[in-house]
Design an enzyme around this catalytic site. Structure first.
Site, short mmCIF file in Angstrom:
data_model
loop_
_atom_site.label_atom_id
_atom_site.label_comp_id
_atom_site.label_asym_id
_atom_site.label_seq_id
_atom_site.Cartn_x
_atom_site.Cartn_y
_atom_site.Cartn_z
N GLU A 1 29.88 34.84 -40.12
CA GLU A 1 30.56 34.14 -41.20
C GLU A 1 29.56 33.71 -42.28
OE1 GLU A 1 33.82 31.54 -39.87
OE2 GLU A 1 33.66 32.41 -37.87
N MET A 2 29.08 32.48 -42.24
CA MET A 2 28.16 32.05 -43.29
C MET A 2 26.70 32.34 -42.93
SD MET A 2 30.33 28.61 -44.17
CE MET A 2 29.65 28.05 -45.73
#
Lengths: 330, 330
Positions: free
Chosen positions: B125-126
């Site tokens: 994700e991040m």
């Protein structure tokens, strides 16, 4: 600009005249608030600016790379495009971009409207097509109603989409910087260090290119006037447009407004800090070796160019419906 | 909720009591505005929610996948992560998520604060780390001042970052939907078709799971109670948390608030339309074959659940400086 200043002086009466006369004598002029001619068009443009459905993936909006929370840029060397493609060049700020003589680093779009159509259809950026983007937007009755409000009829086409985005972008100006307050007569607002920086910025020749209300954006100049600029970035600038060898490495002079927010610097994004950018510019453009103290004072001046950032509500977008073409992210 | 309703009725006086008694008799209750206990904490959380520097690339913020312009979701089947990795599951809306009994589809985070730490450090994700995210935020004096304002001292740590994000998310409720107006006594606001849809929604058994103010979010249920749900998505839901075979394909019941905005549907995002979602749910959960007319009326009811979207200024973020770790997008 001077004409505009004088008009305002006349309107404002004699009382303010000395202030504006002062500002008019400087190579940099204050930023003026822009009141959109047609607020409905700008309001629609704001929605479109934030709508990731203008991209094929449904993930990338204008605001992804011209992030209005972050100085109208993405703050990375070169931008991320569709499927995480690495962009060829540093995303210029959208703030005050209406003052540029043309758009993109090489000036290949004559205005903001023409610019707005580029990334939507660029396979390396938003990777949609104008046809698909129109189909997506036209599928939503709430958008169609906004087009009717803005343009009088409910036709949705790329001309209107880009007109609206440009109208919104025209409003993205940043008045009220400390430097502008100083220009307008509030002499106590800058400290000695900052004023020295401004004086050095002028006397060194920086204002030959970085002038006007946007402190740039008004001319094309060679990157490497005196000494060549060494970079792995293959961009050749204006030569791509004119085909002329003399335009090799000639780029639009970027605005220095909000430069504190628009890092990293240069068309290749290779200068991570303002200090580095000032040092390199001094050397390759002016054949000057600024010392650390000089660099620090110019940087202190440059940071006074940060203006009031555009303030507005995050737009709420109409939902897609069963007729809306679906995003293709993978 | 009923307790809260009665308290409000007592406070509001006898005049409003009948309205609230009515609402209390329904399986769905109106959404209440949330006033943050500590506005400074929620305000800081809003900035962090929009800050892409919490990701390794500097490109992905909480708002990228929980887009508050678009119902608090990304409106794609499964989300796009760092370097365009395809996420494993459909991003649930952040709107009204404070009412969920736990967070994520499988409930693996007990609350919004615990949830907020997940994506930041998830390589898909991040792709940052809590350590790096803290270093980035702590490098900016403007952020540090906000932490001091919010928490009393200027320490920046992941506990405070996620506390602030959660405090902002708690405010993201959507009161005032047409359905809530109806619940609160404004009988003319729904048409016959929508009321029929609601009656069918109740009589068919949908409210067994989709109940409470969020119309869901209060229990875990098997996806495929009567007939198995066929999908290529490998997620097994609660079984991953409990290790129990009986929890295979058991997921948190999603909220149906703003469901018109939170397409596509199900944990795999495979239902593109509300019609499809209603049809499939009827079949696999309730062994019902809704006809087209029934589906249309339930969908008409579901669209009355769209509430007032949170309205706020786009936050302006402090600039990185020479001490801020640089993003690593490529």
């Amino acid at each position: 600009m001077i004409k505009q200043v004088l008009t305002i002086s006349l309107l404002a009466g004699v009382m303010f005249a000395p202030i504006y006369v002062f500002a008019a004598n400087e190579p940099i002029q204050p930023i003026k608030v822009v009141v959109p001619e047609k607020p409905e068009v700008a309001e629609l443009g704001k929605m479109l600016f934030f709508d990731p459905r203008l991209s094929r993936s449904g993930f990338i909006s204008c605001n992804s790379c011209h992030n209005l929370s972050m100085g109208g840029t993405d703050n990375i060397k070169t931008s991320i495009g569709h499927k995480w493609q690495q962009g060829p060049i540093n995303a210029p700020t959208v703030l005050n971009s209406g003052m540029n003589l043309a758009q993109f680093w090489d000036g290949r779009a004559k205005d903001l409207k023409e610019q707005a159509g580029g990334p939507i259809a660029n396979p390396g950026e938003m990777a949609s097509t104008h046809e698909l983007a129109v189909k997506v937007i036209a599928s939503m009755p709430q958008y169609v109603a906004k087009f009717k409000q803005a343009f009088g009829t409910d036709a949705v086409n790329i001309d209107r989409i880009t007109t609206a985005i440009a109208a919104f972008e025209e409003t993205l100006v940043t008045p009220g910087s400390r430097f502008d307050q100083w220009l307008e007569g509030d002499k106590g607002v800058l400290n000695q260090h900052e004023i020295e920086g401004y004086e050095l910025f002028k006397s060194s020749g920086c204002t030959q290119c970085h002038n006007g209300p946007a402190v740039g954006g008004t001319s094309y100049q060679k990157m490497g006037v005196v000494h060549p600029y060494i970079t792995r970035n293959p961009a050749v600038g204006r030569m791509d447009i004119t085909g002329k060898e003399q335009d090799k490495y000639v780029f639009k002079v970027p605005t220095l407004r909000n430069v504190e927010l628009t890092y990293p610097y240069f068309h290749d994004g290779e200068a991570a800090t303002l200090e580095k950018a000032v040092e390199v510019m001094g050397k390759i453009q002016l054949d000057l070796d600024f010392n650390q103290k000089e660099i620090a004072s110019i940087v202190a001046f440059l940071k006074t160019l940060t203006g009031k950032q555009p303030e507005f509500n995050l737009p709420i977008l109409p939902p897609s419906n069963n007729a809306t073409p679906q995003p293709q992210p993978f």
